[in-house]
Motif scaffolding. Sequence first.
Motif, short mmCIF file in Angstrom:
data_model
loop_
_atom_site.label_atom_id
_atom_site.label_comp_id
_atom_site.label_asym_id
_atom_site.label_seq_id
_atom_site.Cartn_x
_atom_site.Cartn_y
_atom_site.Cartn_z
N GLN A 162 -1.86 -7.44 6.83
CA GLN A 162 -0.82 -6.41 6.70
C GLN A 162 -1.14 -5.20 7.58
OE1 GLN A 162 2.06 -6.41 5.60
NE2 GLN A 162 2.67 -4.33 5.07
N GLU A 163 -2.40 -4.78 7.57
CA GLU A 163 -2.80 -3.64 8.41
C GLU A 163 -2.58 -3.94 9.88
OE1 GLU A 163 -6.86 -2.57 7.55
OE2 GLU A 163 -6.37 -2.30 5.43
N ARG A 164 -2.78 -5.18 10.26
CA ARG A 164 -2.71 -5.56 11.67
C ARG A 164 -1.29 -5.91 12.15
NH1 ARG A 164 -7.01 -9.91 14.06
NH2 ARG A 164 -6.60 -9.41 16.23
N TYR A 165 -0.55 -6.68 11.32
CA TYR A 165 0.74 -7.20 11.81
C TYR A 165 1.97 -6.81 10.94
CZ TYR A 165 -2.42 -10.27 14.45
OH TYR A 165 -3.41 -10.76 15.27
N GLY A 214 13.78 -13.07 13.90
CA GLY A 214 14.33 -12.61 12.62
C GLY A 214 15.49 -13.48 12.17
N SER A 215 16.00 -13.20 11.01
CA SER A 215 15.61 -12.06 10.22
C SER A 215 14.41 -12.31 9.30
CB SER A 215 16.79 -11.61 9.36
OG SER A 215 17.15 -12.60 8.43
N SER A 216 13.95 -13.59 9.20
CA SER A 216 12.78 -13.87 8.35
C SER A 216 11.49 -13.64 9.13
CB SER A 216 12.83 -15.29 7.81
OG SER A 216 14.07 -15.61 7.24
N GLY A 217 11.39 -12.49 9.83
CA GLY A 217 10.24 -12.24 10.71
C GLY A 217 8.93 -12.14 9.95
N GLY A 218 8.95 -11.52 8.79
CA GLY A 218 7.72 -11.40 8.01
C GLY A 218 7.19 -12.76 7.59
N ALA A 219 8.11 -13.68 7.27
CA ALA A 219 7.72 -15.03 6.85
C ALA A 219 7.04 -15.78 8.01
CB ALA A 219 8.96 -15.80 6.38
N GLY A 220 7.61 -15.65 9.22
CA GLY A 220 6.99 -16.28 10.39
C GLY A 220 5.65 -15.64 10.69
N CYS A 221 5.59 -14.32 10.56
CA CYS A 221 4.37 -13.58 10.88
C CYS A 221 3.20 -13.99 9.98
CB CYS A 221 4.67 -12.08 10.73
SG CYS A 221 3.28 -11.01 11.09
#
Lengths: 466, 95
Positions: free
Chosen positions: A35-38, A140-147
């Motif tokens: 989380q801190e990094r990406y 996106g929009s599910s960018g956090g899921a891919g990340c």
Amino acid sequence: MNQTTVREYIEAVRAGDVNVAEFIAEVMEKSRKIQERYSPFITLSEKPAAKPTKRGMIPGLPISVKDCLCTNGMRTTAGSKILGDYMPPFDATCVKKAKAEGGIIIGKTAMDEFGFGTFTTNCAYGVPKNPHDPERSCGGSSGGAGCITAAADFPHVAIAESTGGSITAPAAFTGTVGLTPTYGRVSRYGLIDYANSLDKIGVISKSVYDSALMLSVMSGHDPLDSTSSDKASEDFTKFEGKDVKGMRLGIPKEYMSEGVDARIRRALMAQADRLAALGAKISEVSLPMTEYALPSYYLIAISEASTNLARYCGLRYGMQGEMAGMDSDRYFSKVRTDGFGDEAKRRILLGTYARMAGFRDAYYLKALRVRTKIINEFKAAFKSLDALIAPSMPVLPPRLSDIKELTPIETYNMDILTIGPNMAGIPTLSVPMGKAEGLPMGMQIIADHFDEGKLIAIGSSLEVIG
Amino acid sequence: MKDYGKIDRKLMDHICLIARLDLSDAEKDRYAKELSAVLDAFRVIEKVDTNEEPSFHPIPITDRVRDDSVKPTDWNPLGNAKAKENGYFKGPKIM
């Protein structure tokens, strides 16, 4: 345990070889560092593994959930300031099923506000960075899921959601697998709607097996969603590794136009050669309605979105302001103006216009008729084909600084390859197809309604041969 | 189809009123310009000859009804509301 696959991890949990509580504590520590990094998360779980179990289809498996899906007692914002402190009193059906099968929710992933975007940059809570190059978008929009799927060095599966390509885009940009099921295959109950006739809950994962497993967990009829299919859930992992010999695959020429990066087109042809070597029969096909998919999609999506977003008015839940001295119209307008971001406002205005008396037939109803033609065109193709293969995205992951320079219409055009299948509600699977300049590329496999099994067979056959 | 896709200031004011968005003059001008550009690009669908019925859903959906029965609930409907009074949601003045 860190580099173990989901399959190995679940076997180890069942065998009693893993202390799940300790493992999840380790996963949370790692997730905080990621989380801190990406920045893949909007919210991280505080007490994720209260009651770990050895039973179910996914015992002890870390699961992330896109933040448009309601999680009981855990903040759910849909990426919007207007839902900044919303605490759902219930779980979305897909989340409930994941928990019932032993899954452990580790956090809520970042997304464009209400799903309005292709790069996860329309965010009220921070933009996730691509682990392959932090200066670039995760899609996106599910960018956090891919990340988080790309960054995690632990077994994990992400529950994601797609309206017009929101699973395929991040899967392609982060080098992960993205499964968008048939419309209605997974219950939408507990989803914060973007566009009801287009929204589909799916998966982003490291492997095709993981996506197949998670679809097996989440699918099936739900009386709480009147649009959910009557089809019973099944074990989709049984399609993994199934022979693709003799399968008839089409490459739509409209998906290989000059507008698609030449490196991506070359990679797609190399994938086609691999499938041909496995005995699949490859041919070129034409889907002339592709040209009209993008405008008709946006007209339908914004019309439905502007209706859905009417419910956010500063009463009952979400952002609420000072009511004293204000009449209702002034109060509603103030809360909505303060709470919605720029793209949400743009889509509300566009959708309101497209549904106005005098314009409704020309825009909204016309777009719905074009959708019928698009569905018919896909259906006709699948009479002689098992599946279609095409690039997932027309470009490599763009730099976050370049995205800021795009006009709305240039941004919407990035969805050109994902819109058609999403409009038709047919399932797609995006699988990695190598890299160009160190950046991931994705191939999408597209099949007829409820033919997810074929997608899993084709996608997994490419994993075996690398 | 004349005038479709042209969003002048008067129409923009009307859209903002219906959408309950309180935008500044500069914002209204910017959105009007952007919306006109988007709608102009979308006009390409006028070229499609459509005699088909509209697809409100991508797959056939049949109406489903359930019994209109009262069931117990284990959650507090007022749990997310900041303005409430005597077990009711409290809203702004209507009249």
